[in-house]
Design an enzyme around this catalytic site. Sequence first.
Site, short mmCIF file in Angstrom:
data_model
loop_
_atom_site.label_atom_id
_atom_site.label_comp_id
_atom_site.label_asym_id
_atom_site.label_seq_id
_atom_site.Cartn_x
_atom_site.Cartn_y
_atom_site.Cartn_z
N ARG A 23 10.36 0.47 4.34
CA ARG A 23 11.70 0.53 3.68
C ARG A 23 12.79 0.45 4.57
NH1 ARG A 23 11.16 -0.77 -1.45
NH2 ARG A 23 13.37 0.13 -1.86
N VAL A 24 13.76 -0.43 4.20
CA VAL A 24 15.04 -0.50 4.80
C VAL A 24 16.20 0.16 4.04
CG1 VAL A 24 14.37 -2.95 5.68
CG2 VAL A 24 15.61 -2.79 3.72
N ASP A 25 15.98 0.83 3.00
CA ASP A 25 17.00 1.51 2.35
C ASP A 25 16.58 3.15 2.72
OD1 ASP A 25 14.72 2.17 0.79
OD2 ASP A 25 15.70 0.80 -1.08
N ASP A 26 17.22 4.04 1.91
CA ASP A 26 17.01 5.41 1.94
C ASP A 26 15.70 5.88 0.94
OD1 ASP A 26 18.91 5.58 4.22
OD2 ASP A 26 20.53 6.00 2.48
#
Length: 757
Positions: free
Chosen positions: A625-628
């Site tokens: 993932r590159v988001d939270d």
Amino acid sequence: MAIYACFNYDYIYCNNTVYRKTCCHFNKGDPQLGRRSIIRSSSDILVYSPFKIRTSRVDSGDIFRSRPVMVNDLTTTHHHLCHLESTLPYKLSKLKALATADDDLVLPAQDFSQQAHVPSFEKYLEMYKRSIEDPAGFWSEIASEFYWKKKWGQEVYSENLDITKGKINIEWFKGGITNICYNCLDKNINSGNGEKIAIHWEGNEPGVDGFLTYNQLLDRVCQLANCLKDNGVKKGDSVIIYLPMLMELPIAMLACARIGAVHSVVFAGFSAESLVQRIMDCKPKIVITCNAVRRGKKVINLKDIVDAALAESSQNGISVGLCLTYANESAMKKEATKWQKGRDVWWQDVVSEYSTKCDVEWVDAEDPLFLLYTSGSTGKPKGVLHTTGGYMIYTATTFKYAFDHKPSDIYWCTADCGWITGHSYVAYGPLLNGATVVVYEGAPNYPDPGRCWDIVDKYKVTLFYTAPTLVRSLMRDGNEYVTRYSRKSLRVLGSVGEPINPSAWRWFFNVVGDSRCPISDTWWQTETGGFMITPLPGAWPQKPGSATFPFFGVQPVIVDEKGKELEGECSGYLCIKSSWPGAFRTLYGDHERYETTYFSAFPGYYFSGDGCSRDNDGYHWLTGRVDDVINVSGHRIGTAEVESALVLHPQCAEAAVVGVEHEVKGQCIYAFVTPNEGVAYSEDLRKSLVVSVRTHIGAFAAPDKIHWAPGLPKTRSGKIMRRILRKIASRQLDELGDTSTLADPNVVDQLIALADK
């Protein structure tokens, strides 16, 4: 008998036999195992002949440079891969990796490839090219193999993925009238498979089991469907299903689909408060549950959780008229179950009284099929909405090709139907193909870590699909729990939920699959409905840890932060351009959030939220993932959700959550917590904070580590610098970077000092 290969190894190992290159010269006692030279051309083919060595067992990778070579002639495969350069939407090199010393390819066995649905790279390219150039024709041809009460119109699909050009919209087969339950059950029965076993059910305790044929499954589905209708459930109404992996779970899903109701399965591990969120959002007519479940030695009182959720929902103005409860008496006796008269009804007391015939509610292809809530980067779960027609065609097709499913196969996916994998690849995808499915109630390591392989041998499982977390866990327990069982029935293995690390991939392949079963290492999401990037068994060489190439109709692109498509070998953000039939259509009740979350970052593309690398051979490597959002054991958990649960604790002033690598789970939850002024750090407070998360979300979201934080690293504008927190959590203290821009740089030193407290 000699074998042929493009690899210039001195020795290779294949099917428990060591082969020696006939044209090599060796020094006595120094065979120079694993040496290879540079391949000069595709015609540089070497001949190997059998060679005996003194050892009771040879494990590939232990004493040989190569992985097992399982093909007798790679010439055509090499040419097909080279041909890919001109047919895929990105440039593919001519397998230069074959000439590098650090390459690691696992090659398909020729006999497997010859019998596969997609027997070669050439066939894949032919089908893939058509699916991209003529998606309407490609998917219409496949869809025509299923039953439609009325065929769709001239426009097979319509789409707008560019938020700058108006409302995001995806439609497939609109105007076509069908029913997914009919295609799962009635269609298979009408084709003569009524007495074929649809579901083998394995209970938590060894020796407790059952099965349903397609005829029996249809009868059970119709009885429940009639019960739901009799209690006021109509087309378009929602039903929440909060059940463990009993046969009643897929029965309930199919019963809803049969009458056009929208089911929302909630994983039977979520807390009462998480269940309340879902009840408040979709406002179900009925909740279906059971009194309790036993997983391993642990008993979970599901009815108590439902009771608490229904009570709180009622206080907030949403009342559910019926709680249909299955008596799972192996976990809890009926008389020990708390009961509310007038609302609670025992499944066994009423459902069996209904007719085994239930008319099908025919629905439009774009009518809703199910809601499945998934974590996001904000605290509120997202209600992912899938519709009927496109999802049906896509899950059926991906299942067939990614597992190379044949009518004689026995298929077992270890996932729970509370997650998308259970929807697409326990229930719908397999049953649409007339498959025989194993459903397991219990824990995969109960009563010991050999349980999975005991089940494989018991049912002669041929296709086995599981998560890297389980692979790593079983790998840690040792080979002896695997090798004591035969596993000779296994034909294809699969991985789902997160990227599988190469060492776990090799253990899965070499130990579990005896170096003979290809692995479908699948990348996809709740939102995509089905596989997006995945190996097709037998069609091409695999690289351990790589999801390889896109499925038919899928156009993955890797973009930089400005949205520019990157060519060749690169790393960036994984997006999809153009739609596919299984794509979700919206977030329930919040189309604006749907557009903002998935389509605003890179207009014209679906943004997956995942990072991806593509090597110089075109193979895709997912980087997480590159988001939270943290991926824990394949469960997507929003950092905001965990932070919200922590700060609800009366003694917690602030919390920040990050994900760090974990050898078994993939990622684990690491929480930085600032207690209220005057509250001392203590073990009791630590335990209480963990309980808060378990209560508000569920046990699977409990932090692995509570790190005491007198303060958090913030910019002068108040933004928490999670990059720094991740480095501290991972003990990468030499990579903290510039901290001078923080409002209080001293906080970093304080956090480092408290790392082991």
